[in-house]
Structures are given as C-alpha cells and as structure tokens.
Enzyme design. Structure first.
Site, PDB file in Angstrom:
ATOM      1  N   HIS A 190       0.812  -1.211   0.000  1.00  0.00           N
ATOM      2  CA  HIS A 190       0.000   0.000   0.000  1.00  0.00           C
ATOM      3  C   HIS A 190       0.846   1.263   0.000  1.00  0.00           C
ATOM      4  CE1 HIS A 190      -3.369  -2.685   0.717  1.00  0.00           C
ATOM      5  NE2 HIS A 190      -4.015  -1.741   0.083  1.00  0.00           N
ATOM      6  N   ARG A 295     -10.066   5.006  -0.564  1.00  0.00           N
ATOM      7  CA  ARG A 295      -9.699   4.015   0.461  1.00  0.00           C
ATOM      8  C   ARG A 295      -9.947   4.623   1.839  1.00  0.00           C
ATOM      9  NH1 ARG A 295      -5.680   2.574  -3.707  1.00  0.00           N
ATOM     10  NH2 ARG A 295      -5.576   0.315  -3.869  1.00  0.00           N
ATOM     11  N   GLU A 429     -12.472  -9.248  -5.441  1.00  0.00           N
ATOM     12  CA  GLU A 429     -11.030  -9.414  -5.236  1.00  0.00           C
ATOM     13  C   GLU A 429     -10.689 -10.746  -4.589  1.00  0.00           C
ATOM     14  OE1 GLU A 429      -9.564  -6.125  -2.874  1.00  0.00           O
ATOM     15  OE2 GLU A 429     -11.324  -6.126  -1.590  1.00  0.00           O
ATOM     16  N   ASN A 452      -5.281  -6.150  -7.253  1.00  0.00           N
ATOM     17  CA  ASN A 452      -4.114  -6.364  -6.371  1.00  0.00           C
ATOM     18  C   ASN A 452      -4.348  -7.597  -5.509  1.00  0.00           C
ATOM     19  OD1 ASN A 452      -3.570  -3.831  -7.408  1.00  0.00           O
ATOM     20  ND2 ASN A 452      -4.224  -2.770  -5.569  1.00  0.00           N
ATOM     21  N   ASP A 453      -5.512  -7.594  -4.855  1.00  0.00           N
ATOM     22  CA  ASP A 453      -5.806  -8.754  -4.014  1.00  0.00           C
ATOM     23  C   ASP A 453      -6.230  -9.964  -4.843  1.00  0.00           C
ATOM     24  OD1 ASP A 453      -5.239  -8.160  -1.314  1.00  0.00           O
ATOM     25  OD2 ASP A 453      -6.869  -6.723  -1.314  1.00  0.00           O
ATOM     26  N   ARG A 463       1.226 -10.376  -1.464  1.00  0.00           N
ATOM     27  CA  ARG A 463       1.624  -9.175  -2.209  1.00  0.00           C
ATOM     28  C   ARG A 463       2.668  -8.345  -1.455  1.00  0.00           C
ATOM     29  NH1 ARG A 463      -4.021  -5.638  -1.861  1.00  0.00           N
ATOM     30  NH2 ARG A 463      -2.781  -3.778  -2.162  1.00  0.00           N
TER      31      ARG A 463
END
Ligand code: PEP
Ligand code: MG
Length: 539
Positions: A190, A295, A429, A452-453, A463
């Site tokens: 992140h 977010r 995700e 991403n996930d 990740r």
C-alpha cells in the site's frame, strides 16, 4: 558517485537532497485532547510567536532584498490574521477535540488545495503560502523551532527509510517529498500504491547504507535506481530527461476536458483512486470523471482512535462537494493485513492476508460499520456518493452488509436526516467472488475488480513479500480470464463492472480491457491522462 539499484514502484525522475525518515519527527499526529480552551490558547501563543518571527524576517529582508521582495512576509503575517483560517482551526479543535498541530495541518492543507484549484494565478500561488505559515505554526507548537527567526524554509527532499507503513506515508507532508526510497518493501504494497496516488517516484528494496542523510541524489523511478553524489555530467543528462518528461506531460494536457471514448464511440468511465481529502485536488487537475476508489481506511490510519461519525461525515462530505456531482465511490473500511491500527486491538495472526480484515471486521463489529455507514449516507446528501464493500467472498456477506445499510437508512429517516440516492457495489477481489459473480450481480449496482488482491489470492502470492515479486504476474492468464468472467456476469445482470486495482492503469492492457467490455477504470490521478490517451486510440 555511486549507483544503487532497487525496484521501481513508481516512475519519474527527481534530483534533490536525501532526508533519512525519522519515525518521530516528520509526522503531525492526530491526538485527542480534553481541554479545548488550553489547546486553543496553545495555538494562540504559537500564532503570536509566528507573527513576531515573520515581522523580524520582514525587517531583515527589507534590508537585504528591498521592500518589494520582502512583502511576502507581510502577506504571511496577514494570513495568520485571516478569520476564515482561524475559524477553521478553532472549529476543528472544538468540535473534533483534536490537537492544535493536527487542526493547523489539516486547515493548511484544505486551504492550499482550494487555492491551487483557483483559475487566478495570484490565488494559486497563495496555496504555497498558506502551507508555509501552517508549517511555521506547527514547528513552533511541536517545539521543533523554538523562536528561531532565521530558519530557512526547507526545500523538498528525497525520503529514505528502512520501510514505510501506509500510516506513516499518508501522514508525510507531500509538498515536501520529492521521492520515496525504501530499503525494504514490495512494489504491490500500500505504500507503493500511495506513492502512485501522490504522483511521487518511488523505489523499494534498495540496499542503501545508513550514511545517506543530507547527500544529493538522483532518483530514477523509470529504471529503478538511485545515484548518490551524482557528477555534474550525470546531473546535466538527468536534467535533460526531466525536461523531456515534462514536455511529455504537457502534451497529455491537451486531453484535459475531452471525453474518454474509444474510436468506435464507447465511453469508458475513467475515474481516479484516492486515499483522502488531500488527493482530490490531483483528481480534479488530472480531469478524472469521478473517484472510483476512496480508500476510507486511511482516515482510520491517520487517527489515534476511532474516527467519529462526524469526523467521517466531514471528510466524505468535503470530497463529495469538491467533486461537485461527479461520482465518488467510497470503499468501506478495509483494514487488517498490512494496514494495522493499534486501537483496533487486532490479534497477531499467522496469515493476516487470509485473516480478520475488511468486511469481515465490519460484519463482526457492526457498531464500527454502522458508524461509517451513517457518515456515508449523511454525506450522500451533498454529492454523488456510492458505497463499495471490499473483500466479499460469500453471498450472505453482501446481504448482511445491505441489511445493515438498510437499517442505517431507516434510522436516518426516523431522525429526519436527509440522504441521497446511493449506488451500492462490491469489490471483486477474491476468487470466490469471481465464481459467484452471477449471483452477486443480482444483489448490487456495480462491481469493481480489485486486481491487487485478486492476483494475490488467485496466485497464492503474498503481495507484501518482496521475494515473490518475480512470481506476482499481474498479467497471469488466470487473472485475465477472471476479469472477463466478472465483466460478463455483470453485463448479464445489467450492472456495470470496473477495475480499481493497479492493473487498471497498465496501459499495455487498456485495449484488452476495452475489448473485454470493461465499463470503468479507476487509476491513480497521474495515470488518468495516459490511460485516456490509450483509450482514445482503441477500436
Ligand atoms: C485491490 O486489492 O486491488 C484494491 C484496489 O484494494 P487494495 O489495494 O487497497 O487492497
Ligand atoms: Mg484489496
């Protein structure tokens, strides 16, 4: 001159001085106070000291550079007398019970982003001034600069750190940061994502020694290296590259104001990802049609305790108002895994990415979720807000989340509090959500794919683990097939599907996504125009 290779997390070139990140010094922390009057008096004293400092700086400057050039210090003194500025700080201390440093920093940032959005060039320049005076007051409040009169305003620097947590990154003063270079970290973390949102070149996994503070360096985020103590020749050649980069960016500016349509006329919603109110200015500057991922957990990460309903409401309302009717998709709390917050008292887990996170926490602790939902629905009366729930793996989770949302709406109705028409969507995700997409689609207004996930869970690759970067293949055919499945299921049910993970900004895949039928792409603000450029050329 020494060249050290790291891994590029975000491109771009900067030349500047290194500052080793000290965990204590660089952040303005938000703390709860109990004595509002004492806090305001503390602020008043700091403000008076700042005015005295500026008065003597003015005197000194008049002698050295003449009256006209010294006038800026007079302007700064006047700004510290401005009623709107002072009211905002006072109001924040009183209503949010926060420390003066935080109230000054937030007010400074808010005013700066308002100024920087103005058309008038003179007003635009005031953005830097309001930040300057706020920083001066903060330094005095935190005792970093007692009554020093000669303190030079610090130039922006290259931040070097062993590692940066998302909570530390979000609290750095971005106008002072040229680039991030960390010795550890992964390109999918992140912190790397935040660097992209902030449009700052970033390197991770860079084996720098500890003796770098104060040295001049070139950070080349395009080829993933840092050059310490560059020779004149190297600086000259990088300055040339910088100029070319600037020219490329200027070329893209011609795309501002244009619709994002393919050659065959399909319009794609091109939105931007943000981590907080401060990022909205970049969204507007880059002409995104909306916000596809806010977010919201960064509000929690910036705080020392649970943000209240009102604090959240104010943040969501500000974003909705600044976006003036454009879509603002706010993702409900997604903490856990790498985003740890002390006051949540989460247990240490063997596998945090597979653990107690995101919607799982929200459904297990509905009081936290309902506070956020109340703030979101209340803010929806001020703009075009949509709610999006992360990490969905089962149908019942969506149904339960919707049930809680309905109960919040009922409460607000009973209390006579207005709220708008809010789209309710989910992030796709987890592979489970992909496989259930046809059923999930019947329950919601939209899907946003968190690549991403989704990549992490599909490929079974953490990740965060830098060692696995070479295996973390975002173009993996399994992930691409999943994206196609999600889009097809969404369309069958008559809803739209987008991508808000980092893959959405990968311009080598833009054409593929358009051909798959994607309706929306949400990318970091700096990537909006490059992606628009690509879409305009796609059949
Ligand atoms: C994702 O997983 O793709 C996503 C957008 O969310 P985050 O990166 O915050 O987990
Ligand atoms: Mg995610």
């Amino acid at each position: 001159m020494i060249t050290i290779n790291g891994k590029a997390a975000f491109g771009g070139i900067v030349i500047g001085k290194i500052k080793e990140f000290s965990k204590e010094k660089n952040v303005v922390r938000r703390t709860k106070i109990t004595d509002v009057e004492a806090e305001y008096t503390r602020f008043e004293h700091a403000r008076e000291t700042a005015i005295t400092q500026l008065a003597s700086l003015y005197e000194k400057a008049v002698k050295e550079v003449g009256e006209t050039n010294a006038a800026i210090f007079e302007v700064h003194q006047m700004m510290l007398e401005d009623d709107d500025y002072l009211d905002s700080i006072k109001n924040m201390i009183e209503t949010q019970m926060v420390n003066a440093e935080f109230a000054v920093a937030t007010t400074g940032d808010n005013f700066a982003s308002i100024f920087s959005e103005m058309d008038d060039e003179y007003m635009k320049e005031r953005a830097a001034d309001v930040k300057d005076i706020s920083e001066r007051v903060i330094r005095i409040l935190s005792g970093i600069e007692e009554a020093s009169e000669d303190s030079e305003e610090e130039d922006p620097f290259i931040v070097v750190a062993d590692d940066l947590a998302p909570s530390e990154t979000i609290q750095l003063d971005r106008s002072k940061v040229l680039a991030f270079v960390t010795r550890k970290g992964s390109t999918n973390s992140h912190t790397a994502i935040l660097a992209r949102t902030m449009n700052i070149p970033a390197l991770v996994c860079t084996p720098l020694d500890n003796e770098v503070d104060g040295r001049i360096a070139v950070v080349d985020g395009n080829s993933g290296k840092i050059i310490l103590d560059p020779e004149e020749e190297t600086i000259v050649s990088y300055e040339k590259l910088l100029k070319e980069e600037r020219e490329r960016k200027e070329l893209l500016l011609r795309l501002k104001g244009q619709k994002t349509v393919t050659k065959s006329g399909k319009e794609i919603k091109l939105y931007a990802n943000i981590g907080g109110v401060k990022d909205v200015a970049a969204v507007l500057q880059n002409d995104a049609a909306g916000i596809g991922l806010f977010r919201s957990e960064f509000l929690y990460l910036q705080s020392d305790t649970y943000p209240t309903e009102n604090e959240q409401f104010n943040a969501y309302k500000t974003v909705a108002e600044m976006m003036a009717g454009k879509k603002v998709i706010i993702r409900t709390l997604d903490i856990g895994a790498d985003k740890q917050i002390d006051y949540f008292n989460l247990d240490k887990e063997e596998n945090p990415a597979l653990g107690y996170r995101a919607v799982r926490i929200c459904l297990d602790r509905p009081e936290i979720f309902k506070t956020q939902l109340r703030a979101l629905y209340r803010a929806s009366a001020y703009g075009n807000i949509a709610i999006m729930v992360p990490m969905i793996a089962s149908l019942w989770e969506v149904q339960k989340a919707k049930e809680l949302a309905e109960s919040v709406k009922e409460e607000l109705k009973t209390e006579g509090i207005a709220f708008g028409d809010v789209e309710f969507g989910i992030m796709i995700e987890t592979p489970a959500a992909v496989m259930l997409a046809d059923e999930l689609a019947k329950e919601v207004d939209f899907f946003s794919i968190g690549t991403n996930d989704l990549t992490q869970y599909t490929l079974a690759i953490d990740r965060q683990n830098a060692k696995l970067d070479m295996f973390y293949d975002a173009h993996h055919p399994a992930v691409l097939r999943m994206i196609q499945m999600v889009i097809d299921s969404a369309h069958k049910a008559g809803i739209w599907a987008g991508i808000c993970g980092e893959l959405g900004a990968d311009t080598t895949l833009t054409e593929t996504f358009v051909q798959m039928g994607i309706d929306e792409l949400s990318v970091s603000p700096a990537m909006v125009l490059p992606v628009r450029d690509k879409i305009l050329g796609v059949e």
